[in-house]
Write a protein that holds these residues in place. Structure first.
Motif, PDB file in Angstrom:
ATOM      1  N   ASP A 428       0.850  -1.193   0.000  1.00 58.57           N
ATOM      2  CA  ASP A 428       0.000   0.000   0.000  1.00 58.57           C
ATOM      3  C   ASP A 428       0.884   1.240   0.000  1.00 58.57           C
ATOM      4  O   ASP A 428       2.087   1.178   0.288  1.00 58.57           O
ATOM      5  CB  ASP A 428      -0.915   0.024   1.231  1.00 58.57           C
ATOM      6  N   ALA A 429       0.266   2.360  -0.330  1.00 54.67           N
ATOM      7  CA  ALA A 429       0.917   3.673  -0.272  1.00 54.67           C
ATOM      8  C   ALA A 429      -0.074   4.660   0.299  1.00 54.67           C
ATOM      9  O   ALA A 429      -1.281   4.523   0.127  1.00 54.67           O
ATOM     10  CB  ALA A 429       1.369   4.108  -1.665  1.00 54.67           C
ATOM     11  N   TYR A 430       0.455   5.678   1.007  1.00 54.11           N
ATOM     12  CA  TYR A 430      -0.430   6.700   1.567  1.00 54.11           C
ATOM     13  C   TYR A 430       0.295   8.040   1.593  1.00 54.11           C
ATOM     14  O   TYR A 430       1.416   8.118   2.091  1.00 54.11           O
ATOM     15  CB  TYR A 430      -0.859   6.339   2.982  1.00 54.11           C
ATOM     16  N   PRO A 431      -0.339   9.083   1.048  1.00 52.62           N
ATOM     17  CA  PRO A 431      -1.530   9.005   0.193  1.00 52.62           C
ATOM     18  C   PRO A 431      -1.172   8.390  -1.165  1.00 52.62           C
ATOM     19  O   PRO A 431      -0.002   8.247  -1.484  1.00 52.62           O
ATOM     20  CB  PRO A 431      -1.958  10.466   0.061  1.00 52.62           C
ATOM     21  N   LYS A 432      -2.181   8.042  -1.924  1.00 50.36           N
ATOM     22  CA  LYS A 432      -1.943   7.319  -3.175  1.00 50.36           C
ATOM     23  C   LYS A 432      -1.666   8.312  -4.308  1.00 50.36           C
ATOM     24  O   LYS A 432      -2.486   8.538  -5.185  1.00 50.36           O
ATOM     25  CB  LYS A 432      -3.141   6.437  -3.506  1.00 50.36           C
ATOM     26  N   THR A 433      -0.468   8.902  -4.259  1.00 54.10           N
ATOM     27  CA  THR A 433      -0.116   9.955  -5.216  1.00 54.10           C
ATOM     28  C   THR A 433       0.980   9.532  -6.187  1.00 54.10           C
ATOM     29  O   THR A 433       1.464  10.357  -6.959  1.00 54.10           O
ATOM     30  CB  THR A 433       0.337  11.219  -4.460  1.00 54.10           C
ATOM     31  N   PHE A 434       1.376   8.278  -6.157  1.00 53.62           N
ATOM     32  CA  PHE A 434       2.386   7.799  -7.100  1.00 53.62           C
ATOM     33  C   PHE A 434       1.783   7.662  -8.498  1.00 53.62           C
ATOM     34  O   PHE A 434       0.643   7.237  -8.669  1.00 53.62           O
ATOM     35  CB  PHE A 434       2.930   6.433  -6.675  1.00 53.62           C
ATOM     36  N   ILE A 435       2.543   8.052  -9.494  1.00 57.37           N
ATOM     37  CA  ILE A 435       2.213   7.777 -10.894  1.00 57.37           C
ATOM     38  C   ILE A 435       3.282   6.814 -11.385  1.00 57.37           C
ATOM     39  O   ILE A 435       4.416   7.200 -11.676  1.00 57.37           O
ATOM     40  CB  ILE A 435       2.199   9.067 -11.737  1.00 57.37           C
ATOM     41  N   ARG A 436       2.918   5.557 -11.398  1.00 56.00           N
ATOM     42  CA  ARG A 436       3.870   4.478 -11.653  1.00 56.00           C
ATOM     43  C   ARG A 436       5.032   4.565 -10.660  1.00 56.00           C
ATOM     44  O   ARG A 436       4.802   4.396  -9.466  1.00 56.00           O
ATOM     45  CB  ARG A 436       4.330   4.483 -13.112  1.00 56.00           C
ATOM     46  N   ASN A 443       4.204  21.668  -1.139  1.00 58.08           N
ATOM     47  CA  ASN A 443       4.110  22.197   0.211  1.00 58.08           C
ATOM     48  C   ASN A 443       2.853  21.701   0.923  1.00 58.08           C
ATOM     49  O   ASN A 443       2.849  21.492   2.133  1.00 58.08           O
ATOM     50  CB  ASN A 443       4.119  23.725   0.154  1.00 58.08           C
ATOM     51  N   THR A 444       1.776  21.490   0.169  1.00 56.58           N
ATOM     52  CA  THR A 444       0.523  21.036   0.782  1.00 56.58           C
ATOM     53  C   THR A 444       0.461  19.519   0.925  1.00 56.58           C
ATOM     54  O   THR A 444      -0.377  19.013   1.659  1.00 56.58           O
ATOM     55  CB  THR A 444      -0.678  21.514  -0.041  1.00 56.58           C
ATOM     56  N   GLY A 445       1.295  18.805   0.219  1.00 56.49           N
ATOM     57  CA  GLY A 445       1.368  17.356   0.343  1.00 56.49           C
ATOM     58  C   GLY A 445       2.815  16.928   0.437  1.00 56.49           C
ATOM     59  O   GLY A 445       3.384  16.414  -0.531  1.00 56.49           O
ATOM     60  N   PRO A 446       3.442  17.137   1.623  1.00 60.58           N
ATOM     61  CA  PRO A 446       4.895  17.004   1.712  1.00 60.58           C
ATOM     62  C   PRO A 446       5.422  15.614   2.065  1.00 60.58           C
ATOM     63  O   PRO A 446       6.605  15.478   2.351  1.00 60.58           O
ATOM     64  CB  PRO A 446       5.235  17.982   2.838  1.00 60.58           C
ATOM     65  N   LEU A 447       4.564  14.593   2.066  1.00 60.95           N
ATOM     66  CA  LEU A 447       5.029  13.269   2.472  1.00 60.95           C
ATOM     67  C   LEU A 447       4.194  12.195   1.802  1.00 60.95           C
ATOM     68  O   LEU A 447       2.977  12.342   1.654  1.00 60.95           O
ATOM     69  CB  LEU A 447       4.936  13.106   3.995  1.00 60.95           C
ATOM     70  N   CYS A 448       4.854  11.116   1.413  1.00 61.94           N
ATOM     71  CA  CYS A 448       4.172   9.915   0.950  1.00 61.94           C
ATOM     72  C   CYS A 448       4.980   8.713   1.415  1.00 61.94           C
ATOM     73  O   CYS A 448       6.218   8.768   1.451  1.00 61.94           O
ATOM     74  CB  CYS A 448       4.045   9.927  -0.578  1.00 61.94           C
ATOM     75  N   ILE A 449       4.287   7.656   1.802  1.00 62.53           N
ATOM     76  CA  ILE A 449       4.998   6.456   2.234  1.00 62.53           C
ATOM     77  C   ILE A 449       4.544   5.259   1.410  1.00 62.53           C
ATOM     78  O   ILE A 449       3.441   5.233   0.868  1.00 62.53           O
ATOM     79  CB  ILE A 449       4.797   6.160   3.733  1.00 62.53           C
ATOM     80  N   LYS A 450       5.443   4.271   1.330  1.00 63.72           N
ATOM     81  CA  LYS A 450       5.125   2.986   0.698  1.00 63.72           C
ATOM     82  C   LYS A 450       5.425   1.886   1.705  1.00 63.72           C
ATOM     83  O   LYS A 450       6.448   1.919   2.404  1.00 63.72           O
ATOM     84  CB  LYS A 450       5.942   2.783  -0.576  1.00 63.72           C
ATOM     85  N   VAL A 451       4.518   0.919   1.795  1.00 62.39           N
ATOM     86  CA  VAL A 451       4.674  -0.211   2.704  1.00 62.39           C
ATOM     87  C   VAL A 451       5.041  -1.442   1.889  1.00 62.39           C
ATOM     88  O   VAL A 451       4.356  -1.777   0.909  1.00 62.39           O
ATOM     89  CB  VAL A 451       3.375  -0.481   3.490  1.00 62.39           C
ATOM     90  N   GLU A 490      -3.982  -0.789   4.584  1.00 63.02           N
ATOM     91  CA  GLU A 490      -4.345   0.621   4.453  1.00 63.02           C
ATOM     92  C   GLU A 490      -4.183   1.358   5.778  1.00 63.02           C
ATOM     93  O   GLU A 490      -3.643   2.470   5.833  1.00 63.02           O
ATOM     94  CB  GLU A 490      -5.786   0.749   3.959  1.00 63.02           C
ATOM     95  N   ASP A 491      -4.618   0.736   6.880  1.00 65.43           N
ATOM     96  CA  ASP A 491      -4.471   1.350   8.198  1.00 65.43           C
ATOM     97  C   ASP A 491      -3.014   1.371   8.637  1.00 65.43           C
ATOM     98  O   ASP A 491      -2.551   2.328   9.269  1.00 65.43           O
ATOM     99  CB  ASP A 491      -5.317   0.598   9.224  1.00 65.43           C
ATOM    100  N   TYR A 492      -2.293   0.307   8.297  1.00 68.98           N
ATOM    101  CA  TYR A 492      -0.873   0.247   8.632  1.00 68.98           C
ATOM    102  C   TYR A 492      -0.115   1.388   7.945  1.00 68.98           C
ATOM    103  O   TYR A 492       0.767   2.021   8.529  1.00 68.98           O
ATOM    104  CB  TYR A 492      -0.308  -1.110   8.205  1.00 68.98           C
ATOM    105  N   ALA A 493      -0.499   1.676   6.691  1.00 68.05           N
ATOM    106  CA  ALA A 493       0.128   2.761   5.939  1.00 68.05           C
ATOM    107  C   ALA A 493      -0.145   4.108   6.597  1.00 68.05           C
ATOM    108  O   ALA A 493       0.731   4.970   6.684  1.00 68.05           O
ATOM    109  CB  ALA A 493      -0.362   2.754   4.491  1.00 68.05           C
ATOM    110  N   LYS A 494      -1.380   4.302   7.079  1.00 62.28           N
ATOM    111  CA  LYS A 494      -1.716   5.569   7.726  1.00 62.28           C
ATOM    112  C   LYS A 494      -0.952   5.753   9.035  1.00 62.28           C
ATOM    113  O   LYS A 494      -0.502   6.855   9.360  1.00 62.28           O
ATOM    114  CB  LYS A 494      -3.222   5.634   7.984  1.00 62.28           C
ATOM    115  N   PHE A 495      -0.806   4.643   9.808  1.00 57.10           N
ATOM    116  CA  PHE A 495      -0.001   4.722  11.025  1.00 57.10           C
ATOM    117  C   PHE A 495       1.438   5.112  10.692  1.00 57.10           C
ATOM    118  O   PHE A 495       2.039   5.972  11.337  1.00 57.10           O
ATOM    119  CB  PHE A 495      -0.016   3.374  11.766  1.00 57.10           C
ATOM    120  N   GLY A 496       1.989   4.463   9.693  1.00 63.58           N
ATOM    121  CA  GLY A 496       3.355   4.767   9.284  1.00 63.58           C
ATOM    122  C   GLY A 496       3.510   6.196   8.815  1.00 63.58           C
ATOM    123  O   GLY A 496       4.519   6.854   9.083  1.00 63.58           O
TER     124      GLY A 496
END
Length: 601
Positions: A428-436, A443-451, A490-496
């Motif tokens: 999963d990824a959060y938020p889901k902003t990856f394009i491939r 500045n308004t979306g400064p972080l994304c994680i991948k699990v 999905e919840d694990y991604a949000k915690f991370g």
């Protein structure tokens, strides 16, 4: 101040209406002293610019051709002046002030003087006529009507404007008039309804601010939902209410509100000016960007010194309290930041996050307000939150940065093919902003994680890609705490995500510290961590292409049966390849980047 001679204006209008000659030399505008003259004043909602009448048109009206003169006389703006003069004459006033025509806005000096004096002018007026152009009823509205008044929470539009806030508070006598210029009530008798509309306490509406001034944050809250045509006016319209003066610099945008706050700080020690809140995920200036940031401060009040000390006794050793008497509440503005003494409580999770206590509260029985700060290079910035606070607050002299941080968009290109080859998949990824394999942060979306997870071994880890302090950063976490909760991915991604966001300043500084010594053409950053209870080492490699602003990221897994130590920290390698090649070391392979092409050596 320049005032309309009511009798002269009405006489000129009567002659023009009857088609009789008008004395071109007869002045309808004259200067007079606002403290020695009895005058009425108009408060109204400015309509479209072309329907108002300015100073030049007011002065030259009698000299114009009849067709041009009649066009101006038919305007709604002229009718407001005319009806105001009639009302003033009926009430026995010889003079009237209307902002549209009594200020020569071609003169920047006159405009600046007028704006800085305007609160006083409204305060000294005998009566203020508040014209509500969208109220047709013969009585003041006492309940919300969003169908009739859709622009401001179901109330007349006059209450939605920035400038009308001081025009409501400053005059002791405000008379409300409907669209037909019929009286529909007075401020004093309507105070309970006005409090519901504006959030302003009744005693302020009845008695004004003299000797009864609330804290800065509460005054700011009254303007939180009001708007102005020009962004600078959100600051300029508050100067009188906050008892400060400053020059007008139209074109400076939100810097006007920053200047306003600095002027307030120079004039007072009211720390409620720092008690604002903004829903953001980035560190920034200690100053708010606008009155909207104070919308939750409607009940804010200052705590006197004794009350604040009494509360601190529960948390701070007595010997430390004895030494703060002269320093508490004293602060000054320097080129480094606002120098101030604050009580700071550190966060257990991060050595860069703190909670600061302010001598103000949101209600009579509430504890002191706290704000979160983050430390960067010996300066403190405002941050959305700090958690897991530990230990008693300590009294420190700090510098709060009021200058804005640089912000830029960051693009990451991710290569995680080696993880797939070793049995890991992206769950999963959060938020889901990856394009491939590409991620763009702002500045308004400064972080994304991948699990990532290996289904056969049940091992997980989280990769965070972020931006903080205007710098990109990468961090990997293999914390197994949340894994034991057996959450959905999905919840694990949000915690991370939340865990990484809290410590974003620390992660950004760690990566920047590793990069800081590099001066060659290529800068390659490598970090290795051992996955818990395995022989596997996760290696993260990063290189930044300055020409395109793209950060390349490579994730790899390799096995180390010897259980060798890994630092878990970033290491930087300088690669000099004749000025146009960027290189990075990944495992035992050398990957060379030329533009956006890559090849393995």
């Amino acid at each position: 101040m320049r005032l309309i001679k009511v009798e002269a204006f009405l006489k000129r209008e009567r002659l023009m209406k009857e088609g009789k000659p008008v004395n071109h030399r007869k002045n309808v505008l004259e200067f007079d002293d606002d403290e020695a003259t009895k005058y009425a004043i108009l408060s109204h909602r400015w309509m479209k610019r072309q329907v108002e009448v300015d100073y030049s048109e007011m002065v030259k009206l009698a000299k114009m051709a009849v067709t041009q003169r009649d066009e101006i006389r038919q305007r709604e703006g002229y009718q407001k002046i005319l009806q105001s003069c009639k009302q003033a004459q009926t009430d026995g006033y010889e003079w009237l002030w209307v902002d549209t025509c009594c200020i020569d806005k071609r003169s920047s000096a006159e405009l600046s003087e007028a704006i800085n004096s305007m609160y006083r002018w409204y305060e000294n007026a005998e009566v203020c006529y508040a014209y509500l152009h969208d109220v047709s009823a013969s009585s003041f509205p006492t309940a919300r009507d969003e169908e009739r008044y859709p622009k401001f929470k179901g109330w007349p539009e006059w209450f939605s404007r920035g400038w009308t806030l001081q025009e409501l508070i400053a005059p002791s006598n405000v008379q409300f008039l409907n669209k037909d210029w019929q009286s529909i009530g007075y401020k004093r008798t309507l105070a309970p309804t006005l409090r519901s509309i504006t959030g302003i306490p009744e005693h302020i509406l009845v008695h004004g601010l003299r000797g009864n001034r609330p804290c800065v944050a509460q005054i700011m809250s009254w303007a939180a939902y009001r708007t102005t045509t020009r962004v600078e006016d959100r600051a300029y319209s508050l100067m009188g209410l906050l008892d400060v003066n400053m020059p007008m610099l139209y074109g400076e945008g939100k810097k006007a509100f920053h200047r306003l706050q600095l002027e307030i700080i120079r004039a007072s020690n009211d720390q409620s000016i720092f008690a604002w809140y903004k829903d953001t995920m980035q560190p920034g200036s200690i100053l708010a960007d606008g009155p909207s940031d104070f919308q939750s401060c409607g009940r804010m009040e200052l705590m006197d010194h004794g009350e604040f000390i009494q509360f601190l006794k529960k948390e701070v050793p007595k010997d430390e309290l004895d030494s703060i008497e002269d320093r508490l509440g004293t602060f000054s503005i320097t080129n480094r930041g606002i120098q101030i003494w604050l009580f700071l409580r550190p966060s257990r999770d991060s050595h860069t996050l703190f909670e600061a206590w302010l001598p103000c509260r949101r209600g009579r029985w509430d504890p002191p307000v706290t704000i979160a700060l983050t430390l960067l290079e010996s300066n403190y910035y405002r941050y959305p939150f700090a958690q897991m606070l530990e230990g008693p607050p300590q009294f420190h002299q700090v510098y709060l940065r009021y200058q804005d941080l640089p912000h830029r968009n960051t693009t990451f290109e991710i290569d995680d093919s080696a993880l797939t080859e070793n049995g890991f998949t992206c769950c999963d990824a959060y938020p889901k902003t990856f394009i491939r394999d590409t991620l763009m942060l702002s500045n308004t979306g400064p972080l994304c994680i991948k699990v990532y997870s290996d289904s056969s071994t049940k091992h997980h880890f989280v990769v965070g890609l972020g931006q903080c302090f205007g710098r990109d950063w990468i961090h990997v976490s293999s914390d197994t705490f949340y894994t034991t909760l057996q959450l959905l991915w999905e919840d694990y991604a949000k915690f991370g995500y939340f865990q990484m966001l809290v410590r974003a300043p620390e992660h950004a500084q760690a990566m920047n510290k590793a990069r800081s010594g590099s001066e060659c053409y290529g800068r390659v950053c490598i970090m290795q961590i051992r996955l818990p209870q395995t022989t596997s080492i996760l290696q993260t490699s990063s290189v930044m292409w300055k020409c395109s602003g793209v950060c390349g990221v490579k994730l790899d897994i390799f096995h180390d049966p010897g259980f060798g130590d890994v630092s878990g920290e970033w290491t930087v390698f300088d690669v000099d390849v004749s000025g146009f090649l960027f290189a990075r070391l990944i495992g035992t392979d050398l990957i060379v980047y030329l533009g956006n092409r890559r090849s393995r050596l």
